[in-house]
Design an enzyme around this catalytic site. Sequence first.
Site, short mmCIF file in Angstrom:
data_model
loop_
_atom_site.label_atom_id
_atom_site.label_comp_id
_atom_site.label_asym_id
_atom_site.label_seq_id
_atom_site.Cartn_x
_atom_site.Cartn_y
_atom_site.Cartn_z
N SER A 103 -4.01 13.57 -0.21
CA SER A 103 -4.84 12.70 -1.06
C SER A 103 -5.16 11.38 -0.38
O SER A 103 -4.55 11.00 0.63
CB SER A 103 -4.15 12.42 -2.40
N THR A 104 -6.10 10.68 -1.00
CA THR A 104 -6.51 9.37 -0.49
C THR A 104 -5.37 8.36 -0.62
O THR A 104 -5.36 7.31 0.02
CB THR A 104 -7.75 8.87 -1.27
N LYS A 105 -4.38 8.72 -1.46
CA LYS A 105 -3.26 7.80 -1.70
C LYS A 105 -2.33 7.70 -0.49
O LYS A 105 -1.50 6.80 -0.42
CB LYS A 105 -2.49 8.23 -2.94
N ASP A 106 -2.49 8.62 0.47
CA ASP A 106 -1.75 8.46 1.74
C ASP A 106 -2.10 7.11 2.35
O ASP A 106 -1.25 6.44 2.95
CB ASP A 106 -2.18 9.53 2.77
N GLY A 138 -0.48 4.21 0.37
CA GLY A 138 0.97 4.24 0.58
C GLY A 138 1.31 3.55 1.89
O GLY A 138 2.15 2.63 1.94
#
Length: 462
Positions: A46-49, A52
């Site tokens: 996901s783009t949340k990598d 993070g």
Amino acid sequence: MEKMKGSRDNVVDAIGGTPIVKLNFIGKDISSDIYVKLEYMNPGGSTKDRIGAYMLDQAVKEGTLKPGGTIIEGTSGNTGVGLAMWAAVHGYKCIFVLADKQSKEKIDNLRAFGAKVVVCPTNVAPEDPRSYYSVSKRLSETIPNSFYVNQYDNLHNRMTHYTWTAPEMYEQTSGDFDTFMATVGTGGTISGCGRYFKEKMKDVKIIGIDCEGSIVAHFAKTGEMGEAYSYVLEGVGEDFIPENYDFDNIDDWEVVGDKESFLMTRRLLKEEGIYAGGSAGAAICGALKYAKKLEKPEKILILLHDSGNRYASKIYNDDWMSDNGYLDSSFDVQIKDVLASLNKSKDLISITDQATIGEAITLMDKKGISQLPCIDKSGSIKGLVSEKLLLKPVMMGEFSKEDNISLAFNMNYKVVDQNDLLSNVADALLQKEVALVTDKGAIINILTDIDVLQYISKTRAY
Ligand SMILES: Cc1ncc(COP(=O)(O)O)c(C=O)c1O
């Protein structure tokens, strides 16, 4: 030894550089073109990598995350994976606090990284001590040397997209798009990308996609908080306004519902081969709504946040979809359409209440029918005569040919309107013999269980 040529130092270094692809089948009926940024191609899915890694790099730089520290976050899962990946590479511990509506895959996935996972109830207010916001905060206050990431109010979230995701998309496309769209949760994606694109492209439009039940779009348009209610989409919408929102750089909003989003998510895979999560379906639904209102065709760029892997037991599971009422069944059709598809004549064969049993038997035989409604002068139904229930009393000599038809009536029928849905009469058909179909109160046709079976075999594989 020297590092192998072409390799990355670690998995965190492999984040980013995701492709943008054109949709070729969905949206065929609009004149605008839709392009999607496949953020699920990041190593954690996901783009949340990106957020993070970026938020934790900043925390180390700022000294809020110290060696040996524990990373704490309230996350719907994707941010957790991004943080856990970074923590694995850099040797930190993680505790994640999740709401119980999150998919099992997401929870198992975080535990597999070695993280501790705390699951909290979904339907409590953010300020409730059981909410995942309150629990994350409390844990960070009690656990020594811990760092509460707080993707909602940590402005490095939107800075990730301002300094990384948006410049990447701008470089990939040379700014060759009219509108950028993304679903909203913490607001980081839309706000960071929105600000960057607005600075680079004079006429670009930024459209946020919110979901029914969330307060964000309503707040942006009216300045009022409104009332949140529960929904099933994961990652989209909020019941409060996180600090990451920068409403000045968002031009307009589309709001979409759970069912249309899930069905679109499945279409994305079937028609385009794109295996994305539910918020991707929501984003495409929002883009189609937006595109239908346009006067001039546009190139629309949409960021799709995460992978379909995490929704295998939900959106991509037929049982879950139909148990939750998201799959349109072949029974969600009006009775008049069922009759039309069966070419059932609209000329109802009926008999008057003055007729005899002999006349009824002759008529049923001549017309090859096994049920015959009896209708009085005013057109109202008096009863139903059926082959099955006539046989025994006729054989036993209980009825004679001259007897009035009313002796042979059964009331084993249900009266339905032709506009009713087949699903509303399915139960009745299982218990009663037939449905008598009416139009504005007048009986116009008969629907039997054999008709329904024929309809199902004509319209779907079973
Ligand atoms: C699957 C998914 N879609 C969309 C979003 C919304 O992105 P943002 O939080 O940047 O607004 C999130 C964020 O949690 C998400 O996990």
